[in-house]
Design an enzyme around this catalytic site. Structure first.
Site, mmCIF file in Angstrom:
data_model
loop_
_atom_site.group_PDB
_atom_site.id
_atom_site.type_symbol
_atom_site.label_atom_id
_atom_site.label_comp_id
_atom_site.label_asym_id
_atom_site.label_seq_id
_atom_site.Cartn_x
_atom_site.Cartn_y
_atom_site.Cartn_z
ATOM 1 N N ASP A 66 0.852 -1.195 0.000
ATOM 2 C CA ASP A 66 0.000 0.000 0.000
ATOM 3 C C ASP A 66 0.882 1.237 0.000
ATOM 4 O O ASP A 66 1.312 1.692 1.062
ATOM 5 C CB ASP A 66 -0.894 0.036 1.244
ATOM 6 C CG ASP A 66 -1.807 -1.170 1.353
ATOM 7 O OD1 ASP A 66 -2.906 -1.125 0.799
ATOM 8 O OD2 ASP A 66 -1.419 -2.164 2.007
ATOM 9 N N HIS A 95 -11.486 -2.090 9.676
ATOM 10 C CA HIS A 95 -10.534 -2.785 10.540
ATOM 11 C C HIS A 95 -11.193 -3.155 11.865
ATOM 12 O O HIS A 95 -10.746 -4.080 12.559
ATOM 13 C CB HIS A 95 -9.316 -1.898 10.835
ATOM 14 C CG HIS A 95 -8.428 -1.661 9.658
ATOM 15 N ND1 HIS A 95 -8.668 -0.655 8.753
ATOM 16 C CD2 HIS A 95 -7.311 -2.298 9.235
ATOM 17 C CE1 HIS A 95 -7.709 -0.689 7.828
ATOM 18 N NE2 HIS A 95 -6.885 -1.672 8.094
ATOM 19 N N HIS A 106 -11.840 1.479 -2.226
ATOM 20 C CA HIS A 106 -12.315 0.200 -1.683
ATOM 21 C C HIS A 106 -13.727 -0.001 -2.197
ATOM 22 O O HIS A 106 -14.658 0.597 -1.663
ATOM 23 C CB HIS A 106 -12.345 0.224 -0.162
ATOM 24 C CG HIS A 106 -11.050 0.631 0.502
ATOM 25 N ND1 HIS A 106 -10.630 1.948 0.622
ATOM 26 C CD2 HIS A 106 -10.058 -0.113 1.070
ATOM 27 C CE1 HIS A 106 -9.480 2.000 1.257
ATOM 28 N NE2 HIS A 106 -9.107 0.757 1.547
ATOM 29 N N ASP A 154 -9.969 -6.884 0.378
ATOM 30 C CA ASP A 154 -9.181 -6.208 1.396
ATOM 31 C C ASP A 154 -8.725 -7.298 2.368
ATOM 32 O O ASP A 154 -9.161 -8.445 2.280
ATOM 33 C CB ASP A 154 -10.041 -5.149 2.104
ATOM 34 C CG ASP A 154 -9.208 -4.004 2.663
ATOM 35 O OD1 ASP A 154 -7.998 -4.191 2.865
ATOM 36 O OD2 ASP A 154 -9.778 -2.924 2.914
#
Length: 537
Positions: free
Chosen positions: A79, A191, A179, A264
């Site tokens: 990333d 997360h 995303h 992800d």
């Protein structure tokens, strides 16, 4: 090679991208590549040194794959969004993040910066960049996107996304937009839990999906699907990653994407804390995902691998769907990778001086003067010290890296004037610390308060408003999201910086004292009447 000529175990190796926890390559990682034929690896800051050091380690990974009979080199991803999410740090250029680039309005410069970013990734042996972030950030309370987005106007985000894709492709690096279907208008970090995007298809087509559709039309080869629930499209409330209605129905059939769809990280709480990684991995592939990302834990990776193998043997995962996914991954590798390049003894070089100049120029163009009541700026000469207050800087999400400014933070301001300095202990000071900071500043008339998401950490705004009530002339300098003005509307002057590096503070000092003019334009609106729907705002 095609999937039809591979064993089940080899196919599962191509369906997974995994990470490891150490700087040096552990024995378990070697085993994955040699015995399990794992075909893709993700690197985090923990795995990365200088570009030259990282290239050596990646070359070792590639050599293991070559010697083990892999048909194509490994996909090696990271990333490198720039800004607060930048895995390459040591020996790499700290380019401004997406919102800073959006504030410049300069598409050509954005393309050049992403091309330069790609050059540095290639120098480290990295072939996939999980960037750009094409989420439309129109929710000030969003805890995880913010400055990682180019702005709130779908068209602006789409144009900058296209520029970023073109830049990365020009460097030979695979861009992976994220995303999908959009993480910008959420108030939960995936997360931590499953974010819910509560919009219908009409709204999605007008806002969230615009940059994805434009990126797909521009030929982006990879899309990262987020763990975002979209109840209007899938009544089950399943995260998009394993929703067939969203991955196949919208991404594939409606938007026409035929490249590689990757999840992800599956170890985020949105997945790991619900149905579990291994079970979700099977559902992801059923939904239309081609590459499942399990970034951190060996035991979780092992269970996921075994579960995928079992699902193929049992017919739970159809041979047709698995072959389709594997062939997409193989085609991507064939297009972008070659053993000749991946096994070279030395990585390509890049022009560090040119890249540093490019980064500084872009950030200088980004800084935005939003408010300047009574022409307080530029600050005039005074025999009285200038008050300067900093918050205790910290990473705000698990996606971020330690990128805070280092060294003497007030040195750039001291070059212009004597300083009375106070450093807060946290991002959210208590009433007692607010009182202490105000007391330290009691003898100063002009005070520069550097803020860091004060619209979320209300202790900062409490301090600024306390100083205003005491009759001080206050300049607020927002080092992260530009929304802080919402909670301190009476401040005399307000700068949005979108960045908190030492270089950003040097540029701010030049602007505060008139050596440089702030040239940026807000890529988001601060009040509903200003909402940017189209264009460059």
């Amino acid at each position: 090679m095609q999937a039809e000529h591979m064993t089940v175990e080899q196919k599962v190796g191509q369906l997974l991208m995994i990470g490891y926890p150490t700087l040096d390559i552990p024995v378990e990682m070697e085993m994955w590549i040699k015995q399990k034929q794992i075909g893709s690896v993700i690197l985090f800051s923990r795995n990365i040194g200088t570009p030259e050091e990282t290239y050596e380690r990646v070359q070792k990974l590639q050599s293991l794959a070559y010697e083990s009979g892999h048909p194509y080199p490994l996909l090696v991803g990271t990333d490198q969004e720039n800004g607060v999410v930048s895995r390459l740090q040591k020996g790499a250029t700290r380019f401004p993040g997406a919102m800073a680039l959006g504030a410049t309005g300069n598409l050509d410069q954005a393309k050049r910066i992403y091309e330069a970013t790609g050059e540095e990734l290639r120098a480290a042996g990295i072939s996939v960049n999980f960037a750009p972030t094409v989420d439309v950030n129109n929710n000030p309370d969003n805890p995880v996107i913010g400055v990682r987005s180019f702005g709130e106007a779908p068209e602006q985000v789409a144009r900058f996304g296209e520029a970023a894709i073109q830049g990365l492709l020009a460097s030979g690096v695979i861009p992976a937009i994220k995303h999908f279907p959009g993480h910008g208008d959420t108030s939960i970090d995936s997360h931590e839990a499953v974010p819910v995007l509560g919009h219908d298809r009409t709204r999605l087509d007008q806002v969230e999906l615009v940059p994805f559709q434009r990126s797909i039309a521009a030929g982006v080869p990879m899309v990262m699907v987020g763990h975002i629930s979209l109840p209007s499209m899938d009544a089950s409330g399943s995260p998009a990653t394993y929703s067939r209605e969203i991955v196949t129905g919208i991404l594939r059939e409606s938007l026409g994407f035929d490249g590689v769809a990757i999840t992800d990280c599956m170890e985020m709480a949105a997945i790991a804390g619900t149905i579990g990684v291994a079970e979700a991995a099977v559902r992801c592939v059923q939904a239309g995902i081609d590459l499942v990302l399990v970034s951190h834990t060996y035991e979780v990776q092992e269970k996921t691998y075994d579960r995928l193998v079992a699902a193929i043997h049992s017919g739970e995962l159809s041979e047709e769907r698995v072959n389709e996914a594997v062939n997409r991954v193989l085609q991507l590798k064939k297009r972008f990778l070659s053993w000749e390049h991946c096994l070279r003894a030395k990585g390509p070089s890049f022009d560090r001086v040119q890249h540093a100049d490019m980064a500084k120029s872009a950030l200088a163009q980004a800084i935005t003067l939003v408010k300047n009541q009574h022409q307080l700026l530029p600050l005039q000469g005074s025999t009285q010290p200038l008050g300067v207050i900093f918050p205790g800087l910290a990473n705000l999400t698990l996606a971020e890296d330690g990128q805070a400014a280092s060294g003497d933070l007030v040195e750039p301001l001291r070059k212009y004037r004597e300083v009375e300095y106070y450093m807060m202990s946290t991002l959210n000071p208590t009433e007692d610390e607010v009182g202490m900071a105000a007391h330290v500043m009691s003898a100063t008339e002009q005070i520069v308060v550097f803020t860091y998401n004060a619209h979320i950490f209300k202790g900062q705004s409490l301090l600024v408003n306390r100083l205003i009530q005491q009759g001080k002339k206050v300049v607020a300098v927002a080092l992260r999201n530009p929304y802080d003005l919402l909670v301190m509307p009476e401040v005399d002057a307000y700068l949005a910086v979108y960045d908190h590096t030492y270089q950003a503070i040097e540029l701010v000092a030049d602007i505060l004292f008139g050596k440089r003019k702030a040239a940026g334009h807000l890529p988001v609106s601060l009040f509903p009447s200003e909402k940017k729907q189209h264009g460059m705002g």
